[in-house]
Design an enzyme around this catalytic site. Sequence first.
Site, PDB file in Angstrom:
ATOM      1  CD  GLN A   1     114.740  51.895   7.040  1.00  0.00           C
ATOM      2  OE1 GLN A   1     115.210  51.096   6.227  1.00  0.00           O
ATOM      3  NE2 GLN A   1     113.561  52.456   6.878  1.00  0.00           N
ATOM      4  N   GLY A   2     116.946  52.202  11.517  1.00  0.00           N
ATOM      5  CA  GLY A   2     116.537  51.463  12.702  1.00  0.00           C
ATOM      6  C   GLY A   2     115.029  51.376  12.815  1.00  0.00           C
ATOM      7  CE1 TYR A   3     112.189  54.185  10.288  1.00  0.00           C
ATOM      8  CE2 TYR A   3     110.899  53.206   8.535  1.00  0.00           C
ATOM      9  CZ  TYR A   3     111.379  54.327   9.175  1.00  0.00           C
ATOM     10  OH  TYR A   3     111.048  55.569   8.708  1.00  0.00           O
ATOM     11  CB  SER A   4     112.852  45.515  11.140  1.00  0.00           C
ATOM     12  OG  SER A   4     112.199  45.818   9.935  1.00  0.00           O
TER      13      SER A   4
ATOM     14  CB  SER B   1     121.174  47.436   5.358  1.00  0.00           C
ATOM     15  OG  SER B   1     120.272  46.405   5.027  1.00  0.00           O
TER      16      SER B   1
ATOM     17  CD  GLU C   1     112.167  50.893   0.994  1.00  0.00           C
ATOM     18  OE1 GLU C   1     112.973  49.978   1.168  1.00  0.00           O
ATOM     19  OE2 GLU C   1     111.106  51.000   1.639  1.00  0.00           O
TER      20      GLU C   1
ATOM     21  CB  SER D   1     104.996  39.242   4.002  1.00  0.00           C
ATOM     22  OG  SER D   1     103.760  39.856   4.319  1.00  0.00           O
ATOM     23  CG  ASN D   2     105.009  38.095  -1.943  1.00  0.00           C
ATOM     24  OD1 ASN D   2     105.831  38.987  -2.002  1.00  0.00           O
ATOM     25  ND2 ASN D   2     105.102  36.984  -2.643  1.00  0.00           N
TER      26      ASN D   2
END
Length: 395
Positions: free
Chosen positions: A131-134, A166, A249, A373-374
Site C-alpha cells: 500500500q502506497g499511502y503515507s 509494509s 480495512e 493517532s489516537n
Amino acid sequence: MDLHFTAEQEHFRADARAWLTDRLNGRFVTVRGRGGPGDEHELFEERWEWEQELGRERWIGLGWPAEFGGRGASLVEQVIFYEEYARAGGPGRVGIIGEGLLGPTIVHYGDDAQKRRFLPGILDGTEIWCQGYSEPNAGSDLANVATRAERDGDEWVLHGQKVWTSLAHWAHWIFVLARTDRDAPKHKGLSYLLVPMDQPGIEIRPIVQLTGHSEFNETFFDGARTPVDNVVGEVNDGWRVAMGTLAFERGASTLGQNILFQNELAEIIAIAVQNGAARDPLLRQRLADAWIGLEIMRYNALRILSDTRADGELPPAALVTKIYWATWHRNLGKLAMDVLGPEAEIGEGFPYQLGALQRLFLFTRAETIYAGSNQIQRNIIAERALGLPREPRPA
C-alpha cells in the site's frame, strides 16, 4: 444482540477447523504460529507457499461475490474462518493487503479489465501487494500527499516517496495515491494508481525495527511507470477510492483478531503460573483486567456482527474496534514483560535474539498508530458515531 451461531454456520466452522488442522499439523507445520508481531520477516517463501495453498482451496476472498471468484460468504462466516485461523496458529498472511484492501477496492471501483487482470492473482496467492499511502508529510493528513503522477503518452510517470510500506520488499504491485492535478484542491487532484514494483524507477529501503526485522519500508519513485489504464476509478477521483479502501480495512479479519489476542494472553498466564508471577496480587489483577478487556472486545465484535447492514456496511461500534484493541494490546505487551521479570531483560549488545513475548512488547510500542493517532481516531468516532461537529482547525 444475537450471541448464537446457526447450525449452518457451525458446520462451516467445523469444515474450516478440520482443513486448517490438517494442513498446519501436516506439510505446513513449520509456518504454524509464525509471521506474527515482530516475526513478519521470517519464513517468507514458506508462508507464500501457504498463501497459494489457501488460494487452491478457495479460502482467499471468502466474502467476495462469486462472480469475481469469491465464495460469497457472509460476514459471520468470514469472522468464523478468521477465528479458526487464529485458533489453529495460522501464520501471518503475506497476501493480506491484496485480499483485504486492494481486492475489495477493485471489486467495487475497478473496471472489467482490471477485475480480469488483478483479482485472479490475489485469489490464487501468486501476486503480493503493498500500500502506497503515507508519506513523510502525509500521515494522518493523507490528502497532503506530494507523490505526483504525470501523463506521458500511454503511461503515468511517478516521482515521490512513500513510507511505512509494509511488504514492499516482497510485493509485486503497489497501489499508490498520487497527485495528478497539482492545481486542484488537496482532495480533488489525486488518483489511485496500480504500479508494478519490479522496474528501474523504484527503490526500496527497509526500515529496521527494534526487533531487527524490516516489515516496513521507504519506497522511492524516480520515473516509475505504469499503463494509463491502471487508474482505479476516475482520474482525480482517487480520494473517494482511497477512503473506500480504508473502510474495507475494518472488516472481518479485524473482528477475528480476538483469538490471536486470546492465544497471547493464554501464553502470558501460563508463564505467570510457571514462574510464580501469578502469586503477585498486582499482577493477578492486571491479568484479570486483560481477560476482561478481551471479553469486551469479543462482545463488541458480536454486536458489530448483529448490527451490520445487509449491504455489508458496519455499524458505529466498529469505529471503536481498532483504537480499543491497539490500546489493550499495548498494555498486554507491558504486562508480558512484567510477568517475565528478569527474563525479559535484553542482554548487552542486543543483536536481536528475542523471545516471542519480547517481540510482542517491542511491536506493541507503536501499535496505537496503526489506524492513525489516537487523536485522529477519537475525532472520527466523535463525528461519525456521536454526531459532533468537526474539530475546528487552528487559525
